[in-house]
Enzyme design. Sequence first.
Site, short mmCIF file in Angstrom:
data_model
loop_
_atom_site.label_atom_id
_atom_site.label_comp_id
_atom_site.label_asym_id
_atom_site.label_seq_id
_atom_site.Cartn_x
_atom_site.Cartn_y
_atom_site.Cartn_z
N LYS A 122 37.40 49.49 41.14
CA LYS A 122 38.76 49.98 41.40
C LYS A 122 38.86 51.50 41.13
O LYS A 122 37.89 52.12 40.67
CB LYS A 122 39.75 49.20 40.54
CG LYS A 122 39.83 47.71 40.91
CD LYS A 122 40.28 47.51 42.34
CE LYS A 122 40.70 46.10 42.68
NZ LYS A 122 39.65 45.08 42.53
C1 LIG Z 1 44.51 43.27 45.86
C2 LIG Z 1 44.01 42.74 44.55
N1 LIG Z 1 44.88 42.09 43.75
C3 LIG Z 1 44.50 41.61 42.56
C4 LIG Z 1 43.20 41.75 42.09
C5 LIG Z 1 42.83 41.14 40.78
O1 LIG Z 1 42.37 42.07 39.86
P1 LIG Z 1 41.32 41.63 38.70
O2 LIG Z 1 40.00 41.44 39.37
O3 LIG Z 1 41.35 42.80 37.76
O4 LIG Z 1 41.84 40.39 38.09
C6 LIG Z 1 42.29 42.44 42.87
C7 LIG Z 1 40.92 42.71 42.41
O5 LIG Z 1 39.99 42.04 42.46
C8 LIG Z 1 42.69 42.92 44.14
O6 LIG Z 1 41.82 43.54 44.95
#
Ligand SMILES: Cc1ncc(COP(=O)(O)O)c(C=O)c1O
Length: 382
Positions: free
Chosen positions: A184
């Site tokens: 990210k």
């Molecule tokens: C659009 C989106 N929403 C939510 C998430 C969830 O984030 P995390 O992986 O930190 O739980 C991600 C990442 O994988 C994402 O790309």
Amino acid sequence: MKDEFIPYGRQAISEADIEAVVEVLRSPWLTTGPTVAAFEQDFARQVEAEHAVSFSNGTAALHGATHAAGIGPGDEVIVPPMTFAASANAVLYQGGTPVFADVCPETLLLDPHQAEARISERTRAIIAVDYAGQPCDYSALRALADRHQLLLIADACHSLGGSWQGRPCGSLADLSAFSFHPVKPMTTAEGGMVTTDNPAFAERLRRFRNHGIDSDHRQRAASGSWYYQMTELGYNYRLSDLQAALGLSQLPRVPEWTARRQQVAARYAERFADQPLIRPLRTQPSAGHAFHLFVVRVPQRDQVFAALRENKIGVNVHYTPVHLHPYYREQLGTGPGDCPVAEAAYAEILSLPIFPGLTDVQIERVADCLIEAVATFNGATA
Ligand SMILES: Cc1ncc(COP(=O)(O)O)c(C=O)c1O
């Protein structure tokens, strides 16, 4: 090295980042303590929000947002299908129902007209996903939400560093959720954040990430009291001080990383300008695009994908539309035909490597390989 594998995304860790984490390791607080508070404060300032509440990952942050929004059984929430499953899962966690509304063909962002067409008397909120790092049309979505008295939640997991009409992502919705997963815009290994201007939402988020308890360990240590009450059902979704130290050290570098991502995107766009079969997504004039992903549409995507992977280029596909996943089909009865724009895009999309440390030489290697593969699998005789 010519044949080195190029991933689609990669974190940037400096010596200062490492030292910041080690410093916390030597301190009395490892889990949620003063460094978490400092990170939240700096984050809120950077995205121009009143409050920032950290979470253990982006999925937990989204869950916190749907909880703070009061989503519950019987409530519907509009979600675009072109996203990671977590955006819609956060509605299910609360017992609500995600209702999929299709995306715009040129940006793959939630189409405000499609969103409006899916609103019913049960709709409580809209989750706007800033797909690939491009903010949604927040002018249209805010007007829509206000017109129907809905809450606007931003899944800003891709868009830290982005903006809409000059206002930063994180200040554009009632609640905005971020992820700090290593690919990210910045990382805490695992981590997340919700920003809001609403103090009641902020308080609810803090309680929710700490079991639904009305004070945290540090507040009780400061007051010398052992007493606490659990007032609602929450979770252990806390970020640690170790992770926050990494976040605090990374955060000031986000603007320069965003600028580099934009440079990479501009160079790809230049290389593909005379390639009619390689179609990058469109950037809206009002958007400051954070370019978490650089997505192109190409014919014969699966063959092109395989050719690039064979050449050690870590292309990817973001995403299988959520309504096509078996779980959603079985539980909600969704399926092909529900969101034709997202489904057509899914057959053609390819995410190219983009991250701050990608070199100019690597950009050209990716572009050369893609141009060659698209020509090979689409009948070129060159
Ligand atoms: C659009 C989106 N929403 C939510 C998430 C969830 O984030 P995390 O992986 O930190 O739980 C991600 C990442 O994988 C994402 O790309």
